[in-house]
Design a protein around this motif. Sequence first.
Motif, PDB file in Angstrom:
ATOM      1  N   LYS A   7     -11.234   4.226  -9.540  1.00 12.97           N
ATOM      2  CA  LYS A   7     -10.923   3.096 -10.427  1.00 12.97           C
ATOM      3  C   LYS A   7      -9.971   2.062  -9.822  1.00 12.97           C
ATOM      4  N   GLY A   8      -9.223   2.471  -8.776  1.00 16.28           N
ATOM      5  CA  GLY A   8      -8.234   1.575  -8.197  1.00 16.28           C
ATOM      6  C   GLY A   8      -6.925   1.650  -8.967  1.00 16.28           C
ATOM      7  N   LYS A   9      -5.899   1.001  -8.430  1.00 15.40           N
ATOM      8  CA  LYS A   9      -4.596   0.999  -9.084  1.00 15.40           C
ATOM      9  C   LYS A   9      -3.749  -0.091  -8.445  1.00 15.40           C
TER      10      LYS A   9
ATOM     11  N   MET B 173      -4.744  -1.952  -5.245  1.00 14.71           N
ATOM     12  CA  MET B 173      -5.856  -1.251  -4.601  1.00 14.71           C
ATOM     13  C   MET B 173      -7.122  -1.396  -5.436  1.00 14.71           C
ATOM     14  N   PRO B 174      -8.211  -1.833  -4.813  1.00  8.38           N
ATOM     15  CA  PRO B 174      -9.476  -1.936  -5.550  1.00  8.38           C
ATOM     16  C   PRO B 174     -10.077  -0.550  -5.782  1.00  8.38           C
ATOM     17  N   GLY B 175     -10.888  -0.438  -6.796  1.00  8.17           N
ATOM     18  CA  GLY B 175     -11.616   0.800  -7.039  1.00  8.17           C
ATOM     19  C   GLY B 175     -12.889   0.833  -6.203  1.00  8.17           C
ATOM     20  N   PHE B 176     -13.362   2.013  -5.938  1.00  3.33           N
ATOM     21  CA  PHE B 176     -14.557   2.168  -5.113  1.00  3.33           C
ATOM     22  C   PHE B 176     -15.720   2.759  -5.900  1.00  3.33           C
ATOM     23  N   GLU B 177     -15.651   2.643  -7.217  1.00  2.00           N
ATOM     24  CA  GLU B 177     -16.742   3.109  -8.065  1.00  2.00           C
ATOM     25  C   GLU B 177     -18.006   2.328  -7.718  1.00  2.00           C
TER      26      GLU B 177
ATOM     27  N   LEU C 154      -5.833  11.675  -7.655  1.00  2.00           N
ATOM     28  CA  LEU C 154      -6.190  10.940  -6.436  1.00  2.00           C
ATOM     29  C   LEU C 154      -7.629  10.441  -6.513  1.00  2.00           C
ATOM     30  N   SER C 155      -8.509  11.294  -6.993  1.00  2.00           N
ATOM     31  CA  SER C 155      -9.910  10.923  -7.135  1.00  2.00           C
ATOM     32  C   SER C 155     -10.065   9.742  -8.091  1.00  2.00           C
TER      33      SER C 155
ATOM     34  N   ALA D 173       0.850  -1.200   0.000  1.00  2.00           N
ATOM     35  CA  ALA D 173       0.000   0.000   0.000  1.00  2.00           C
ATOM     36  C   ALA D 173       0.881   1.245   0.000  1.00  2.00           C
ATOM     37  N   LYS D 174       0.475   2.223  -0.767  1.00  3.49           N
ATOM     38  CA  LYS D 174       1.220   3.478  -0.846  1.00  3.49           C
ATOM     39  C   LYS D 174       1.159   4.222   0.486  1.00  3.49           C
ATOM     40  N   ASP D 175       2.245   4.908   0.796  1.00  2.00           N
ATOM     41  CA  ASP D 175       2.297   5.810   1.937  1.00  2.00           C
ATOM     42  C   ASP D 175       1.628   7.101   1.485  1.00  2.00           C
ATOM     43  N   LEU D 176       0.444   7.367   2.001  1.00  2.00           N
ATOM     44  CA  LEU D 176      -0.326   8.528   1.569  1.00  2.00           C
ATOM     45  C   LEU D 176       0.294   9.846   2.014  1.00  2.00           C
ATOM     46  N   THR D 177       1.257   9.793   2.929  1.00  2.00           N
ATOM     47  CA  THR D 177       1.939  11.007   3.370  1.00  2.00           C
ATOM     48  C   THR D 177       3.150  11.323   2.502  1.00  2.00           C
TER      49      THR D 177
END
Length: 106
Positions: free
Chosen positions: A77-79, A82-86, A71-72, A55-59
């Motif tokens: 869509k995810g990457k 990471m799953p997308g939340f659409e 980011l949106s 997982a990416k460090d969001l900081t």
Amino acid sequence: MRTVLRSTLPVLAILLLVSTWSLAETAAETYKTTCAMCHGPDGKGDTALGKNLHAKDLTSDEVQKKTNEELSATILKGKENMPGFEGRLTQVQINGLVKFIRSLKK
């Protein structure tokens, strides 16, 4: 008429403040229930699952340099792992998460 306006304006200002605070609370709650399992409460991705999934460090500068639109789109869509939340998050929730991610900056 002016008396009504003068008495109504403070009430409207308070409602605006409460609704803004409520949105921030909602973004934090959305993050907690949707993202923290992997990214951790501090966004560093330092959880067992986050480490396993890389997982990416969001900081990090890498994430923080992304535009709000990037980011949106990643949330939507995810990457990589990471799953997308659409369909699971509204655009308002996604916008709140983007703002929340910005607040995690080092």
